[in-house]
Design an enzyme around this catalytic site. Structure first.
Site, PDB file in Angstrom:
ATOM      1  N   LYS A  83      74.759   9.685  29.842  1.00 61.39           N
ATOM      2  CA  LYS A  83      74.410  10.307  28.565  1.00 61.39           C
ATOM      3  C   LYS A  83      74.729  11.796  28.680  1.00 61.39           C
ATOM      4  CE  LYS A  83      72.342   9.052  24.602  1.00 61.39           C
ATOM      5  NZ  LYS A  83      72.497   7.769  23.893  1.00 61.39           N
ATOM      6  N   LEU A 184      65.159   7.027   8.294  1.00 67.62           N
ATOM      7  CA  LEU A 184      66.162   6.414   7.421  1.00 67.62           C
ATOM      8  C   LEU A 184      67.522   7.074   7.611  1.00 67.62           C
ATOM      9  CD1 LEU A 184      63.866   6.190   4.291  1.00 67.62           C
ATOM     10  CD2 LEU A 184      64.801   4.235   5.549  1.00 67.62           C
ATOM     11  N   GLY A 185      67.804   7.417   8.854  1.00 70.11           N
ATOM     12  CA  GLY A 185      69.071   8.054   9.175  1.00 70.11           C
ATOM     13  C   GLY A 185      70.183   7.049   9.349  1.00 70.11           C
ATOM     14  N   VAL A 187      70.963   4.726  11.457  1.00 69.92           N
ATOM     15  CA  VAL A 187      70.643   3.324  11.736  1.00 69.92           C
ATOM     16  C   VAL A 187      69.615   2.779  10.750  1.00 69.92           C
ATOM     17  CG1 VAL A 187      69.716   1.722  13.442  1.00 69.92           C
ATOM     18  CG2 VAL A 187      71.187   3.595  14.174  1.00 69.92           C
TER      19      VAL A 187
END
Length: 360
Positions: A83, A184-185, A187
């Site tokens: 990452k 509610l981005g 994904v």
């Protein structure tokens, strides 16, 4: 997730490599963490976030890269875990020069790490990064990539939720269930669509006014609440954390009324012991790194030459993997997070040891 880094020391957490990257002219300050290459090159996204300190950025990249190793193992990928984080506000400092400087650092690792999108980075950003490195996934369709990996992330979370529903209520459907979506981005908006199509009632919240405007326009039947605290305390069947990590903690778990927790966020368990607290309360937790693997499955498919239907089929199998983990947890009398960790560690050990068989 059941995988925890108990310290921000990469030696203690078992990381193979941690690279600090800086380009003063562009403002780039980044950290790349490679936890394991036992199964293959490390793959994981780049998070662009205004951390309060370098220590916070380091702690995040260590946790996230470790989680990616477990996620990729259980997704059946021949890829290790890595990452990266870029420290700063993407709204203020993101630029072509910064992204290309970052790309050069990725290239300098010689293929040990493949990057992709994460919080604060998008497909268009990966196209810029790819101008300096070969080791980029999550690119645009125009450049031979898979496009938005959130599509299959949401699909995989939905499959994991179906498996959890079957385990608890005897049917792999959310029809008639009340599902709370926190975030509610990229994904969460797709997950909301799948839930509504399946006949669920959705209650949601987000800190971003743009996300709330979007859901009002596209899914007016969704009930919106003020914040995540209100959502956690709501009368829900399923709680879906889809924002940043640590959503399941000493405050939220006692307040939860849902019977199932299945969401897209990484590192949902704030610290060791939360998985047992959930189990003691009779709340079924599907490990985050199992159900949110659809995105990494999608971007990993680019390495072979992207085929959406093939990638979607692989992401659909998250349903089967989740069922296996829940059944194993019951059989061994452990929380699902522990069962998932055991399966992932077994695959990394069993397949990783094959590296000792040298090929000419």
């Amino acid at each position: 997730m059941g995988v925890f880094a108990s310290t921000d020391d990469p030696v203690s957490t078992g990381h193979e490599q941690v690279v600090f990257c800086q380009d003063k002219q562009s403002g780039l300050k980044a950290i790349i963490g490679i936890y394991s290459t036992a199964l293959g090159p490390a793959l994981g996204g780049t998070r662009f976030y205004p951390y309060a300190s370098e220590d916070d950025a380091l702690a995040d990249v260590l946790d996230l890269s470790r989680g990616m190793a477990y996620k990729n193992a259980l997704a059946g990928l021949d890829l290790g875990g890595g990452k990266a984080v870029i420290w700063g506000d993407p709204e203020q400092i993101k630029s072509e020069a910064l992204l290309r400087a970052y790309g050069r650092f990725v290239e300098s690792l010689g293929g040990r790490y493949y990057t992709a999108c994460d919080v604060g980075t998008y497909v268009a950003d990966m196209d810029v990064v790819a101008r300096e490195t070969r080791y980029v996934t999550g690119r645009s369709v125009e450049h031979g990539g898979a496009g938005d990996s959130s599509i299959l992330t949401a699909w995989g979370v939905f499959q994991g939720m179906r498996a959890a529903a079957e385990h608890v209520w005897g049917t792999p459907s959310l029809r008639g269930r009340r599902v709370g979506v926190a975030g509610l981005g990229k994904v969460g908006k797709y997950l909301t669509g799948h839930l509504l199509e399946d006949g669920a009632e959705v209650v949601a919240t987000d800190v971003n006014p743009k996300a709330l405007t979007w859901v009002r326009a596209n899914h007016p039947q969704v009930t919106l609440v003020d914040d995540s605290s209100a959502l956690v305390a709501a009368d829900l069947d399923v709680y879906a954390p889809c924002a940043l990590g640590g959503a399941l903690n000493d405050d939220t778990v006692p307040a939860l009324r849902a019977k199932v927790v299945t969401g897209a966020a990484n590192n949902q368990l704030a610290h060791p012991g939360i998985e047992k607290l959930l189990a003691d309360r009779g709340i079924l937790y599907t490990p985050d790194y199992v159900v949110n693997a659809g995105g990494v499955i999608q971007v990993a498919d680019e390495i072979e030459g992207f085929n959406f239907e093939r990638a979607k089929l692989r992401a659909t199998r998250i349903y089967d993997t989740t069922r296996e983990i829940l059944n194993l947890a019951d059989a061994e009398g452990v929380p699902p997070a522990v069962a998932a960790d055991r399966l992932a560690e077994r695959r990394m050990a069993d397949v990783g040891r094959l590296r000792a068989i040298h090929l000419r």
